[in-house]
Design an enzyme around this catalytic site. Structure first.
Site, PDB file in Angstrom:
ATOM      1  N   CYS A  13       0.699  -1.238   0.115  1.00 37.63           N
ATOM      2  CA  CYS A  13      -0.087  -0.142  -0.034  1.00 37.63           C
ATOM      3  C   CYS A  13       0.699   1.286   0.143  1.00 37.63           C
ATOM      4  O   CYS A  13       0.417   2.302  -0.619  1.00 37.63           O
ATOM      5  CB  CYS A  13      -0.948   0.017   1.147  1.00 37.63           C
ATOM      6  SG  CYS A  13      -0.566  -0.785   2.554  1.00 37.63           S
ATOM      7  N   ARG A  30       7.175 -11.372   4.920  1.00 39.90           N
ATOM      8  CA  ARG A  30       6.510 -11.104   6.132  1.00 39.90           C
ATOM      9  C   ARG A  30       7.189 -12.294   6.817  1.00 39.90           C
ATOM     10  O   ARG A  30       7.064 -13.424   6.469  1.00 39.90           O
ATOM     11  CB  ARG A  30       4.947 -11.402   6.068  1.00 39.90           C
ATOM     12  CG  ARG A  30       4.282 -10.330   5.352  1.00 39.90           C
ATOM     13  CD  ARG A  30       2.759 -10.612   5.316  1.00 39.90           C
ATOM     14  NE  ARG A  30       2.133  -9.426   4.579  1.00 39.90           N
ATOM     15  CZ  ARG A  30       0.695  -9.614   4.282  1.00 39.90           C
ATOM     16  NH1 ARG A  30       0.205 -10.457   4.701  1.00 39.90           N
ATOM     17  NH2 ARG A  30       0.373  -8.316   3.444  1.00 39.90           N
ATOM     18  N   GLN A  40       1.727 -10.651  -4.067  1.00 45.10           N
ATOM     19  CA  GLN A  40       0.209 -10.567  -3.509  1.00 45.10           C
ATOM     20  C   GLN A  40      -0.366  -9.949  -4.659  1.00 45.10           C
ATOM     21  O   GLN A  40       0.213  -8.928  -5.220  1.00 45.10           O
ATOM     22  CB  GLN A  40      -0.023  -9.691  -2.224  1.00 45.10           C
ATOM     23  CG  GLN A  40      -1.473  -9.949  -1.864  1.00 45.10           C
ATOM     24  CD  GLN A  40      -1.605  -9.693  -0.161  1.00 45.10           C
ATOM     25  OE1 GLN A  40      -1.290 -10.147   0.587  1.00 45.10           O
ATOM     26  NE2 GLN A  40      -2.155  -8.073   0.075  1.00 45.10           N
ATOM     27  N   ASP A  90      -2.285  -7.362  -5.402  1.00 41.44           N
ATOM     28  CA  ASP A  90      -2.759  -6.341  -4.662  1.00 41.44           C
ATOM     29  C   ASP A  90      -3.479  -5.496  -5.721  1.00 41.44           C
ATOM     30  O   ASP A  90      -3.021  -5.151  -7.009  1.00 41.44           O
ATOM     31  CB  ASP A  90      -1.613  -5.458  -3.965  1.00 41.44           C
ATOM     32  CG  ASP A  90      -1.338  -5.761  -2.520  1.00 41.44           C
ATOM     33  OD1 ASP A  90      -2.507  -6.364  -1.973  1.00 41.44           O
ATOM     34  OD2 ASP A  90      -0.393  -5.871  -2.040  1.00 41.44           O
ATOM     35  N   HIS A 103      -4.935  -1.016  -5.079  1.00 45.04           N
ATOM     36  CA  HIS A 103      -5.252   0.102  -4.381  1.00 45.04           C
ATOM     37  C   HIS A 103      -6.068   0.983  -5.037  1.00 45.04           C
ATOM     38  O   HIS A 103      -5.506   1.659  -6.113  1.00 45.04           O
ATOM     39  CB  HIS A 103      -4.186   0.576  -3.547  1.00 45.04           C
ATOM     40  CG  HIS A 103      -3.289  -0.537  -2.592  1.00 45.04           C
ATOM     41  ND1 HIS A 103      -2.304  -1.230  -3.086  1.00 45.04           N
ATOM     42  CD2 HIS A 103      -3.532  -0.930  -1.315  1.00 45.04           C
ATOM     43  CE1 HIS A 103      -1.855  -1.919  -2.098  1.00 45.04           C
ATOM     44  NE2 HIS A 103      -2.676  -1.957  -1.042  1.00 45.04           N
ATOM     45  N   LYS A 159     -14.916  -3.834   6.007  1.00 46.76           N
ATOM     46  CA  LYS A 159     -14.257  -4.772   4.948  1.00 46.76           C
ATOM     47  C   LYS A 159     -15.258  -5.971   4.749  1.00 46.76           C
ATOM     48  O   LYS A 159     -16.163  -6.364   5.256  1.00 46.76           O
ATOM     49  CB  LYS A 159     -12.889  -5.162   5.452  1.00 46.76           C
ATOM     50  CG  LYS A 159     -13.084  -6.316   6.696  1.00 46.76           C
ATOM     51  CD  LYS A 159     -11.581  -6.863   6.929  1.00 46.76           C
ATOM     52  CE  LYS A 159     -11.753  -7.965   8.147  1.00 46.76           C
ATOM     53  NZ  LYS A 159     -10.703  -8.850   8.447  1.00 46.76           N
ATOM     54  N   HIS A 163      -8.229  -1.111  -0.342  1.00 42.56           N
ATOM     55  CA  HIS A 163      -7.259  -2.114  -0.381  1.00 42.56           C
ATOM     56  C   HIS A 163      -7.924  -3.389  -0.952  1.00 42.56           C
ATOM     57  O   HIS A 163      -9.054  -3.847  -0.473  1.00 42.56           O
ATOM     58  CB  HIS A 163      -6.752  -2.482   0.915  1.00 42.56           C
ATOM     59  CG  HIS A 163      -6.139  -1.427   1.628  1.00 42.56           C
ATOM     60  ND1 HIS A 163      -4.593  -1.251   1.757  1.00 42.56           N
ATOM     61  CD2 HIS A 163      -6.706  -0.369   2.073  1.00 42.56           C
ATOM     62  CE1 HIS A 163      -4.391  -0.397   2.400  1.00 42.56           C
ATOM     63  NE2 HIS A 163      -5.525   0.371   2.885  1.00 42.56           N
TER      64      HIS A 163
END
Length: 593
Positions: free
Chosen positions: A278, A307, A325, A327, A329, A410, A456
């Protein structure tokens, strides 16, 4: 009592029976720790006397002792005791004593007796008499090591796992499911198909081998195509950033233990590998002035992220320390939230549907410690509920009241695979906090400065994990469009090699992934090798095929063959499956009309 509560009581009671059986078999010196019920049974942790161990050959002996105890028809009695009474009662049990000492003053403490000679520290509830377990279908499935309270610095214990179901039929069905799951295990199939590997020099960080990387890129190409159609802009950003970025984002305060940090002499020299993408998207947004005309701005990204995980939590591709990932945004105005979430749900439906996977949604709403304007929250939640109502129908999705993050509500997407297992996959998260942290702005139509809302969003969750799920879902037999190599070519003899090269060249020109065995091995061995790698189509080329410009096709998973198929027809078949992202192989030659 509902089914879930009944199973909890049933399995938890059997855990006490197991503990009693182990003590009767291995002596009063056995230290017993905890024994909870789990999804398909229960386990109990023990510290066995020195020199004593439980082997697979001991399982039947323990099961027989458990059945013997059940047949005694002993009463179960519960008693509430004081903390001191509990300490006196368990003075010879190290782990029970530690649990009791950790209880807050005034905490209600209950103990359960099974007969007159076994007592356990437990909140309950349990059965009233062991005869209620007479029809119990249970079976010890494994024994393993475990650390007391999950801490590697604590004592090493022996954990005995057992299956437990209300009847033999359900136990048998579950064992069959477990057997099937083992056969589908991506940690076994992946290396067999030469898709990926791990090395001790990089724990939890997969190496993608050539065949696996082809799967990865086929999946990524599919993902990119859909997002280009929906107006996304793909970026790539740094994997390593200064500490100050993560302090601003809040990750340093809330996620530092999960980050790989490169300590410098000062904060300015301290860097961290990114655990999330992000901040990259935010920096791209802030690279220039933005107006309402730029919104929604859809940014997608598939960079490597890291991670830190405990070694015992790593699990093949499912739990890794390095992954990519899928992802996205999206920066939106407050009144664009509803339409944007609707578009994301359409993308999720298209992606999951391509793999024949079903999914459901769960909405998590405003927690007590929320931040931001309550009216914005109310409108955002109303928009999300409206979208879910229209997608699934009212009442056909779960609402987790107060379970959203403090920075926004979410939607979680939970998917089922071929074995009926549920996986937490996609997440759609509204975020009112990061735009505030980074002081993100856009110029509104009235020339005022306003703050965007950030969404996200991930659909796969991570590419690695999703591929692991696909390996198990398809048992390594990927759909044609996703297979590492889609066609294996077997020239029968050396004189057929030139035609094989011609076929190979034409297929590659049409973006079909193909491998050819030009070795001197016999035809059957060549075919067997391609079958072992689960290539969807194996072409056998001999005199007749060379003369007529045809191919003869062995179909994966079938004894069926398609003989003398015109080469151009076969190429068209391949193109059709690639273009449509078909789940099934074409098993009949299309008619010319």
């Amino acid at each position: 009592m509902d089914k879930e509560k009944y199973l909890e009581v049933y399995r938890h009671s059997l855990a006490h029976i197991l503990a009693k059986a182990v003590i009767e078999l291995y002596g009063k010196d056995v230290q017993y720790a905890i024994g909870p019920q789990i999804a398909d049974g229960f386990y109990y942790d023990f510290k066995l006397p020195d020199g004593v161990s439980v082997q697979e050959s001991d399982f039947k002996k323990i099961e027989d002792k458990m059945r013997e105890i059940i047949k005694r028809r002993e009463d179960w009695t519960v008693k509430e005791v004081s903390k001191q009474e509990a300490l006196d009662l368990f003075k010879d049990q190290k782990y029970k004593t530690e649990l009791i000492k950790d209880l807050p003053e005034g905490e209600k403490i209950t103990i359960y007796w099974t007969g007159d000679d076994y007592v356990d520290l437990c909140r309950g509830p349990h059965v009233d008499n062991s005869q209620e377990l007479m029809s119990a279908a249970f079976e010890i499935r494994s024994v393993s090591g475990a650390y007391w309270r999950g801490d590697e610095h604590n004592d090493s214990l022996t954990r005995i796992y057992a299956y437990a179901f209300p009847d033999k039929k359900q136990l048998k069905e579950h064992k069959a499911l477990i057997k099937e799951a083992k056969e589908r295990d991506h940690k076994k199939i992946g290396p067999q198909l030469e898709l990926f590997m791990f090395d001790e020099t990089a724990p939890g960080m997969p190496y993608w081998l050539p065949r696996g990387w082809k799967v990865f890129n086929a999946l990524l190409d599919f993902w990119r195509g859909i997002h280009e159609e929906h107006g996304y802009h793909e970026i790539s950003g740094p994997v390593l950033s200064k500490k100050e970025l993560w302090v601003t984002s809040g990750h340093w305060a809330h996620y530092q233990d999960g980050m790989f940090v490169l300590e410098g002499e000062t904060d300015a020299d301290t860097y961290a590998l990114k655990p999330m993408n992000c901040p990259n998207a935010i920096k791209v947004y802030m690279n220039k002035s933005r107006s309402y005309r730029d919104l929604p701005l859809r940014i997608n990204q598939v960079d490597v992220i890291h991670r830190k995980e405990k070694s015992g939590e790593l699990n093949g591709l499912f739990r890794v320390q390095m992954f990519r990932q899928d992802d996205a945004h999206i920066l939106v105005t407050e009144d664009q939230i509803g339409e944007e979430i609707k578009d994301i749900m359409e993308i999720a439906t298209e992606i999951y549907g391509t793999f024949g996977l079903t999914y459901k949604a769960e909405l998590s709403t405003r927690p007590d410690d929320y931040m931001g304007d309550i009216e914005v929250w109310n409108q955002a939640e109303a928009d999300l509920k409206d979208i879910l109502d229209k997608t699934y129908g009212p009442g056909n999705y779960e609402i987790n009241e107060g379970d959203g993050a403090f920075y926004g509500p979410k939607i979680d997407l939970k998917m089922k695979d071929a074995l009926g297992r549920e996986w937490q996959m996609g997440t759609i998260q509204l975020d009112f906090q990061l735009p505030l942290n980074f002081d993100m702005k856009y110029t509104a139509a009235d020339s005022s400065q306003k703050r965007p809302v950030m969404i996200h969003r991930a659909i796969f969750g991570s590419m690695e994990r999703f591929i692991g799920i696909l390996i198990e879902n398809f048992k390594g037999s990927f759909p044609f469009w996703l297979s590492p190599y889609q066609v294996g070519i077997v020239p029968i003899r050396e004189e057929h090699n030139d035609y094989a090269r011609e076929v190979e060249k034409l297929l590659r020109k049409n973006h079909v992934r193909v491998e050819t065995d030009y070795s001197e091995a016999n035809m059957k061995n060549k075919i067997k090798n391609f079958k072992n790698f689960k290539d969807p189509y194996i072409l056998v080329l001999g005199d007749k095929e060379k003369e007529n410009r045809t191919v003869s096709i062995n179909l994966r998973g079938s004894n069926k063959q398609l003989n003398n198929v015109p080469l151009d027809t076969f190429v068209a078949m391949c193109n059709k499956m690639n273009e449509e992202h078909s789940l099934d192989l074409i098993e009949e030659v299309p008619s010319e009309d």
